[in-house]
Design an enzyme around this catalytic site. Structure first.
Site, PDB file in Angstrom:
ATOM      1  N   CYS A  48       1.111  -1.142  -0.454  1.00  0.00           N
ATOM      2  CA  CYS A  48      -0.192   0.219  -0.258  1.00  0.00           C
ATOM      3  C   CYS A  48       0.969   0.923  -0.263  1.00  0.00           C
ATOM      4  CB  CYS A  48      -0.955   0.247   1.230  1.00  0.00           C
ATOM      5  SG  CYS A  48      -0.392  -0.219   2.900  1.00  0.00           S
ATOM      6  N   LEU A  49       0.161   2.072   0.391  1.00  0.00           N
ATOM      7  CA  LEU A  49       1.301   3.793   0.479  1.00  0.00           C
ATOM      8  C   LEU A  49       2.658   3.524   1.510  1.00  0.00           C
ATOM      9  CD1 LEU A  49       1.452   6.354  -0.313  1.00  0.00           C
ATOM     10  CD2 LEU A  49       0.032   6.992   1.443  1.00  0.00           C
TER      11      LEU A  49
END
Length: 159
Positions: free
Chosen positions: A116-117
């Site tokens: 993800c981030l």
């Protein structure tokens, strides 16, 4: 009466003794917690992910929203399945999965890595996958932030 007090006291000592033993056991676990946590968390480092991607032995699933990928970019070779869709996607029939994600649906024995981030959503996605029986699921805790930093640094150095 004295006998009752002695029994009560000895009962307390037995309980305290076992509590002390239990606490000692927990303290002894503390020393090995790093190894234990690493095994449970199944984090993948940047270099491990690069090597896994080269080997083509994993499916990398980016659980960010599509707009995030369009705006910031993605790790090459990753498949976008937003976090809210991971549970449903991993339970789809293979034909529907292929139509929706343009990839072969992973089997429960396949190696999955979630990203993800910055590692929060990927950890949740990994937990979901494991709960569904995907026992080889891992996550890239550094996420897109770390990947982009390393990639920019490598390109800058000409590697």
């Amino acid at each position: 009466m004295r006998l009752l007090q002695l029994l009560h006291l000895s009962g307390r000592l037995a309980i305290l003794g076992s509590a002390e033993t239990a606490l000692w056991g927990l303290k002894s676990l503390k020393g090995s917690c790093n190894n234990f946590c690493t095994a449970i968390c199944k984090d993948v480092t940047y270099m491990e992910l690069k090597n896994l991607l080269k080997s083509k032995k994993i499916m990398l699933i980016d659980v960010r929203e599509p707009w995030e990928i369009l705006e910031y970019g993605k790790i090459p070779g990753s498949v976008n399945i937003p976090l809210d869709n991971v549970d449903e996607a991993l339970q789809m029939n293979p034909k529907d999965f292929k139509e929706k994600y343009n990839e072969v649906k992973p089997s429960k024995s396949d190696s999955l890595v979630f990203s993800c981030l910055a590692g929060v959503r990927s950890k949740k996605a990994m937990d979901t996958a494991i709960s569904l029986g995907f026992n080889s699921a891992q996550h890239y805790a550094g996420g897109w932030k770390e990947w982009a930093t390393y990639e920019f640094s490598e390109k800058k150095q000409g590697n």
